[in-house]
Motif scaffolding. Structure first.
Motif, short mmCIF file in Angstrom:
data_model
loop_
_atom_site.label_atom_id
_atom_site.label_comp_id
_atom_site.label_asym_id
_atom_site.label_seq_id
_atom_site.Cartn_x
_atom_site.Cartn_y
_atom_site.Cartn_z
N THR A 3 0.83 -1.17 0.00
CA THR A 3 0.00 0.00 0.00
C THR A 3 0.84 1.18 0.00
O THR A 3 0.42 2.24 0.17
CB THR A 3 -0.87 0.05 1.21
OG1 THR A 3 -0.08 -0.10 2.29
CG2 THR A 3 -1.94 -0.91 1.15
N ASN A 132 4.54 -5.25 -8.50
CA ASN A 132 3.23 -5.42 -7.88
C ASN A 132 2.65 -6.79 -8.16
O ASN A 132 1.96 -7.37 -7.32
CB ASN A 132 2.28 -4.33 -8.37
CG ASN A 132 2.63 -2.96 -7.82
OD1 ASN A 132 3.61 -2.80 -7.09
ND2 ASN A 132 1.84 -1.96 -8.16
N TRP A 161 -12.12 1.83 -2.57
CA TRP A 161 -10.66 1.97 -2.56
C TRP A 161 -10.08 2.55 -3.85
O TRP A 161 -8.94 3.01 -3.87
CB TRP A 161 -10.02 0.61 -2.31
CG TRP A 161 -8.64 0.72 -1.75
CD1 TRP A 161 -7.46 0.64 -2.43
CD2 TRP A 161 -8.29 0.97 -0.38
NE1 TRP A 161 -6.40 0.81 -1.58
CE2 TRP A 161 -6.88 1.01 -0.30
CE3 TRP A 161 -9.03 1.15 0.78
CZ2 TRP A 161 -6.21 1.23 0.88
CZ3 TRP A 161 -8.35 1.37 1.97
CH2 TRP A 161 -6.96 1.41 2.01
N LEU A 162 -10.83 2.55 -4.94
CA LEU A 162 -10.29 2.97 -6.23
C LEU A 162 -9.66 4.37 -6.21
O LEU A 162 -8.56 4.56 -6.76
CB LEU A 162 -11.38 2.90 -7.31
CG LEU A 162 -11.43 1.60 -8.12
CD1 LEU A 162 -12.57 1.65 -9.13
CD2 LEU A 162 -10.11 1.34 -8.82
N ASN A 165 -6.33 4.18 -4.77
CA ASN A 165 -5.42 3.41 -5.60
C ASN A 165 -4.86 4.22 -6.75
O ASN A 165 -3.70 4.05 -7.14
CB ASN A 165 -6.13 2.15 -6.12
CG ASN A 165 -5.19 1.20 -6.81
OD1 ASN A 165 -5.17 1.11 -8.03
ND2 ASN A 165 -4.39 0.49 -6.03
N PHE A 168 -2.14 6.08 -5.28
CA PHE A 168 -1.08 5.13 -4.95
C PHE A 168 -0.22 4.82 -6.17
O PHE A 168 1.02 4.84 -6.11
CB PHE A 168 -1.72 3.86 -4.40
CG PHE A 168 -0.78 2.69 -4.26
CD1 PHE A 168 0.15 2.64 -3.25
CD2 PHE A 168 -0.86 1.62 -5.14
CE1 PHE A 168 1.01 1.56 -3.11
CE2 PHE A 168 -0.01 0.53 -5.02
CZ PHE A 168 0.92 0.49 -4.00
N VAL A 169 -0.86 4.52 -7.28
CA VAL A 169 -0.13 4.20 -8.51
C VAL A 169 0.68 5.41 -8.97
O VAL A 169 1.85 5.29 -9.35
CB VAL A 169 -1.10 3.76 -9.62
CG1 VAL A 169 -0.38 3.64 -10.96
CG2 VAL A 169 -1.74 2.42 -9.25
N TYR A 253 -1.90 10.83 -0.72
CA TYR A 253 -2.23 9.44 -0.39
C TYR A 253 -2.43 9.29 1.11
O TYR A 253 -3.38 8.66 1.57
CB TYR A 253 -1.10 8.53 -0.87
CG TYR A 253 -1.32 7.08 -0.56
CD1 TYR A 253 -2.17 6.31 -1.33
CD2 TYR A 253 -0.67 6.46 0.50
CE1 TYR A 253 -2.38 4.96 -1.05
CE2 TYR A 253 -0.86 5.13 0.79
CZ TYR A 253 -1.72 4.38 0.01
OH TYR A 253 -1.92 3.06 0.31
N ASN A 282 -4.27 -2.91 -2.92
CA ASN A 282 -3.57 -1.88 -3.70
C ASN A 282 -2.85 -2.45 -4.91
O ASN A 282 -2.91 -1.90 -6.01
CB ASN A 282 -2.56 -1.15 -2.81
CG ASN A 282 -3.05 0.22 -2.40
OD1 ASN A 282 -3.88 0.83 -3.05
ND2 ASN A 282 -2.51 0.73 -1.30
N ASN A 283 -2.17 -3.56 -4.70
CA ASN A 283 -1.39 -4.12 -5.80
C ASN A 283 -2.25 -4.78 -6.87
O ASN A 283 -1.94 -4.71 -8.05
CB ASN A 283 -0.36 -5.11 -5.25
CG ASN A 283 0.77 -4.42 -4.52
OD1 ASN A 283 1.70 -3.92 -5.13
ND2 ASN A 283 0.68 -4.37 -3.20
N LEU A 285 -5.38 -3.89 -7.67
CA LEU A 285 -6.04 -2.82 -8.42
C LEU A 285 -5.06 -2.06 -9.31
O LEU A 285 -5.46 -1.46 -10.31
CB LEU A 285 -6.73 -1.84 -7.46
CG LEU A 285 -7.91 -2.39 -6.66
CD1 LEU A 285 -8.51 -1.30 -5.78
CD2 LEU A 285 -8.97 -2.95 -7.59
N SER A 286 -3.78 -2.07 -8.94
CA SER A 286 -2.80 -1.34 -9.74
C SER A 286 -2.48 -2.04 -11.06
O SER A 286 -1.97 -1.40 -11.99
CB SER A 286 -1.50 -1.17 -8.94
OG SER A 286 -0.80 -2.40 -8.82
#
Length: 394
Positions: A3, A132, A161-162, A165, A168-169, A253, A282-283, A285-286
């Motif tokens: 994350t 990821n 969570w999108l 994310n 995050f990306v 973030y 997180n990973n 969705l990335s």
């Protein structure tokens, strides 16, 4: 990866990368993956995860360095729990876990730098995507065999969570882009700016106040970042631009995660959201977003043409970076449980000093006395910040 993801971030600055926060993996850093921030916003581990790439962390989850991401749990209660666990642990475990955390955190950032600069790999998004993917495979495997516990990734949870994310990306990608052009030591110092942005965000969004010692430390961080950039012999405008953008994304973030965590917990089966679920979420969705960005940034043609992908040693190095990103997450939790948030924060800040020296020596970075002094000043400002946050919390 995590994350958050190495982060270069530690509990004192970024704890996000791969959490992660990192990182990076976070928790770039993370590694450096790595993780920023302010205690009210994050737990040390989530910070390190978020910052993976930056030291990853970042963060941690976290600067090992992290995005400090508050998951809604009070830090004092976390300290109390950590101390209660510490009482029944073997003292030797604290030293061993600390060494494991420091080694994995530093190694993640140095390997990322090696891939991007020494191999001259010009596909940072693809590197993030592969790291990821390694994280998703490992966490899913451990969960399948019952070694760790994760929440089911339901559509409700994904929708909540999108937005986080996406940030995050962006945090992981900008961290890798900046690391390609800037030396490790300067990236570490510049990541301190994330703490300043986060503190201001806390003040305006959450009405959180900080004492004079914290603001003094933040001021020293700004001075060191400016003086470091001015005296940087290998100054690269593109790299500095990516790093400044990374600081804003990492802080965003951290600040956004605080709000999303409570909502996300409400849509999980158990009503909780642990670190491993955040890593997996997180990973996972990335991956589709990363694939889309590979086409948008036209990395596909490069991947077909580069001879690097036909070198077994290159794949070994890239895969190792994926394992290290996850190792930061595990060693962060192990170290925190063996000691406590205070020790974790201080060690994370001190860990940046040997990391910066190693980055200068291993990659033969041209430097001057003025630049080296600025870097050292920035690293010490990070330690001062960690100490100030500890006193403020107490």
């Amino acid at each position: 990866m995590l994350t958050g993801g190495v982060n270069l971030d530690t509990r004192a600055d970024l704890v996000i990368e791969r959490h992660v926060l990192f990182d990076k993996f976070g928790m770039s850093n993370l590694g450096e993956h790595n993780v920023v921030v302010v205690d009210s916003l994050t737990s040390p581990i989530r910070r390190e995860f978020g910052n993976r790439y930056v030291c990853s962390s970042s963060i941690s989850f976290l600067n090992g360095e992290a995005v400090d991401l508050e998951a809604g749990t009070d830090d004092k209660e976390r300290d109390k729990q950590a101390r209660s666990i510490k009482l029944v642990k073997d003292p030797n475990q604290a030293l061993l876990s600390g060494l494991a955390y420091c080694i994995s955190s530093c190694s993640m950032i140095l390997i990322n730098k090696y891939v991007l600069s020494s191999y001259d790999f010009n596909a940072g998004i693809s590197l993030m995507l592969y790291q990821n993917l390694v994280s998703v495979v490992i966490v899913s495997t451990l969960s399948f065999f019952g070694l760790i516990s994760t929440e089911p990734l339901t559509w409700k949870l994904v929708r909540v969570w999108l937005p986080v994310n996406f940030i995050f990306v962006g945090m992981l990608i900008t961290s890798l882009f900046s690391l390609k052009y800037i030396n490790v030591a300067m990236v570490t110092v510049l990541k301190n700016v994330t703490n300043v942005i986060t503190a201001l965000g806390e003040m305006y969004l959450f009405k959180k106040s900080h004492d004079s010692r914290v603001w003094a430390a933040l001021f020293l961080m700004i001075i060191s970042a400016i003086s470091g950039g001015v005296t940087d012999i290998s100054f690269h405008a593109v790299g500095y631009t990516w790093q400044i953008l990374n600081c804003f994304l990492t802080a965003s973030y951290s600040l956004t995660l605080r709000r999303v965590m409570d909502t996300a917990k409400q849509v999980t089966k158990s009503g909780n959201l642990n670190e491993f679920t955040m890593v997996l979420l997180n990973n996972t969705l990335s991956l589709p977003l990363g694939l889309l960005l590979i086409f948008l940034f036209n990395e596909v043609d490069y991947l077909f043409e580069t001879p690097l992908l036909r070198m077994p040693t290159f794949w070994l190095v890239m895969t190792s970076s994926g394992f290290l990103g996850l190792a930061i997450s595990f060693t962060s939790m192990w170290f925190l449980h063996q000691t406590g948030a205070t020790t974790y924060s201080l060690v994370g800040s001190l860990n940046k000093i040997p990391l910066s020296v190693a980055g200068i020596l291993l990659f033969h970075v041209p430097t001057s006395l003025q630049n080296f002094t600025s870097i050292l000043f920035g690293l010490l400002a990070g330690v001062f910040f960690a100490r100030a946050k500890m006193r403020e919390k107490s």
